[in-house]
Enzyme design. Structure first.
Site, mmCIF file in Angstrom:
data_model
loop_
_atom_site.group_PDB
_atom_site.id
_atom_site.type_symbol
_atom_site.label_atom_id
_atom_site.label_comp_id
_atom_site.label_asym_id
_atom_site.label_seq_id
_atom_site.Cartn_x
_atom_site.Cartn_y
_atom_site.Cartn_z
ATOM 1 N N GLY A 144 26.008 -14.632 -8.586
ATOM 2 C CA GLY A 144 25.992 -15.947 -8.988
ATOM 3 C C GLY A 144 26.175 -17.123 -7.911
ATOM 4 O O GLY A 144 26.478 -18.344 -8.139
ATOM 5 N N CYS A 195 24.300 -8.225 -0.951
ATOM 6 C CA CYS A 195 24.909 -9.031 -1.774
ATOM 7 C C CYS A 195 26.085 -9.860 -1.055
ATOM 8 O O CYS A 195 25.636 -10.851 -0.571
ATOM 9 C CB CYS A 195 25.497 -7.990 -2.918
ATOM 10 S SG CYS A 195 25.867 -9.103 -4.521
ATOM 11 N N HIS A 202 20.057 -5.566 -4.341
ATOM 12 C CA HIS A 202 20.790 -4.188 -4.176
ATOM 13 C C HIS A 202 19.684 -3.002 -3.927
ATOM 14 O O HIS A 202 18.928 -2.665 -4.628
ATOM 15 C CB HIS A 202 21.465 -3.739 -5.367
ATOM 16 C CG HIS A 202 22.682 -4.596 -5.708
ATOM 17 N ND1 HIS A 202 23.909 -4.132 -6.248
ATOM 18 C CD2 HIS A 202 23.114 -5.972 -5.394
ATOM 19 C CE1 HIS A 202 24.861 -5.154 -6.088
ATOM 20 N NE2 HIS A 202 24.344 -6.199 -5.758
ATOM 21 N N ASN A 234 22.291 -8.858 -8.679
ATOM 22 C CA ASN A 234 23.417 -9.524 -9.285
ATOM 23 C C ASN A 234 24.229 -10.251 -8.461
ATOM 24 O O ASN A 234 25.138 -9.961 -7.620
ATOM 25 C CB ASN A 234 24.254 -8.108 -9.617
ATOM 26 C CG ASN A 234 25.582 -8.449 -10.230
ATOM 27 O OD1 ASN A 234 25.848 -9.585 -10.725
ATOM 28 N ND2 ASN A 234 26.567 -7.535 -10.142
ATOM 29 N N GLU A 270 20.062 0.087 -3.081
ATOM 30 C CA GLU A 270 20.086 1.414 -3.369
ATOM 31 C C GLU A 270 19.763 2.068 -4.757
ATOM 32 O O GLU A 270 19.720 3.031 -5.212
ATOM 33 C CB GLU A 270 21.877 1.914 -3.427
ATOM 34 C CG GLU A 270 22.461 1.063 -4.826
ATOM 35 C CD GLU A 270 22.569 -0.296 -5.200
ATOM 36 O OE1 GLU A 270 23.022 -0.723 -6.291
ATOM 37 O OE2 GLU A 270 22.251 -1.003 -4.241
#
Length: 395
Positions: A330, A286, A370, A328, A372
């Protein structure tokens, strides 16, 4: 100014049942009335939508959502309650949540608390009864707006003042939020993943020393590192190269986190470049992915609507395999800016944006998603094993 009223009257014996108790106000003047829950008050930030059907507690405690208000497209949010085992950080990170339907009483054997009381204890606002489909279309077409969220049990709102606050908010471009959500000092992490129905399984004997940079690290990422045999030391976002090397790491992990990667990269990129120069394996996720790309010479840019959900298709280019992943973010890495020697490894099948890079013969790599699975599918667990192999080969 346009308005959207709650579908039914606000609850509460002491309230005017005809008066909404919460409001979402956008910087362009649009106003959405609803029913409040959680903590009364006001919050101002960026409004995004999330398409996940599960994992609202993990989403609300993901530090990557700092300074954001989350509109959930799935209508049934809060119905399974909350449990401390599902928190991804010590406190709520998102400013508030927007949902279609009122949360019901919890219906889950693991639930220890209602979403309403959980939000209230953490000073976070919830608003129900809004047209989340309309909000989703708005964000899709116009981008993520600056917004103000307010909850008053008496239903008293200064709409013009809320619009002014939304318009005055500076936004996420240029914002270094990693220091706000990072740990204050280094610590060791030894807890392994939670496996149903056993709970947290015993950690394997450590085989590698991993230094994890906390730009807003989620707990389950650290658990996944433990599961591959890592002795994990977590350092604050501001840690410099000397502090990282003092841990004598076999590998360095760059965590997820909020804000503009270029702003955080002002102090993080020189450290990352120093680790690269010493041929130490690196794995980034990320925000960590974006800053690794910056350290390798690429550029990042703000996205219009971002990627937020647990059902995003990502293609691994070397194998053609498609993974369903949690997203997640932007901001994104500009794939056209990748320099020679840096390979694009993954792409989003929604919009072809970059989702992974690799350098140093694969010893240095990162992904935008992500892996995980908290919340989300487990398709990408193999990335942790890849990190372990890189550390073993580098010895």
């Amino acid at each position: 100014m346009t308005q959207n009223s709650a579908e039914t009257a606000a609850p509460g014996a002491s309230q005017d049942l005809r008066r909404p108790t919460a409001v979402l106000v956008l910087a362009d003047g649009q106003v959405f009335y609803g029913r409040g829950f959680g903590a009364p008050g006001e919050k101002v930030g960026e409004l995004c939508f999330n398409t996940a059907m599960t994992g609202y507690q993990e989403i609300m405690t993901d530090p990557s959502y700092a300074e954001q208000i989350v509109a959930f497209t799935f209508p049934h949010i809060g119905n399974t309650g909350v449990t401390p085992e599902d928190d991804e950080s010590a406190d709520a990170a998102a400013l508030g949540m927007v949902v279609k339907l009122d949360p019901t009483e919890p219906s889950n054997w693991r639930a220890l608390e209602t979403l309403d009381s959980w939000l209230a204890k953490r000073g976070r606002i919830g608003v129900a009864g809004l047209d989340t489909r309309r909000l989703t279309r708005l964000i899709r077409d116009q981008g993520m707006p600056h917004a103000a969220l307010a909850y008053d049990p008496e239903g008293n709102f200064d709409i013009e003042a809320l619009i002014a606050k939304a318009r005055a908010w500076k936004g996420l471009v240029g914002a270094d939020l990693a220091k706000q959500v990072s740990c204050a000092q280094s610590y060791k992490w030894s807890e392994a993943r939670w496996i149903w129905p056993k709970g947290h399984v015993p950690a394997p004997k450590p085989r590698y020393r991993v230094t994890a940079l906390d730009y807003g690290a989620k707990r389950n990422i650290l658990r996944c590192l433990v599961e591959i045999g890592a002795d994990v030391t977590v350092l604050p976002a501001s840690a410099d190269l000397e502090q990282v090397l003092a841990q004598k790491p076999d590998g360095v992990f760059l965590s997820n986190g909020p804000g503009d990667p270029e702003a955080t990269g002002a102090y993080a990129v020189p450290m990352i470049q120093g680790v690269i120069a010493r041929d130490i394996p690196i794995f980034g996720v990320c925000l960590g992915h974006q800053m690794l790309a910056l350290a390798l010479g690429a550029k990042t840019k703000k996205m219009k609507q971002g990627h937020h959900g647990a059902n995003h298709p990502v293609k691994e280019l070397s194998t053609g395999k498609v993974e369903i992943v949690s997203m997640n973010h932007g901001f994104t890495v500009d794939s056209e800016s990748l320099p020679e020697g840096v390979l694009e490894t993954h792409v989003s099948l929604f919009d072809k944006t970059n989702c992974g890079v690799s350098a140093k013969n694969g010893r240095v790599f990162s992904v935008q998603h992500h892996p995980e699975a908290s919340p989300g599918p487990r398709d990408s667990f193999y990335l942790f094993e890849r990190f372990a192999r890189n550390m073993a080969e580098a010895r």
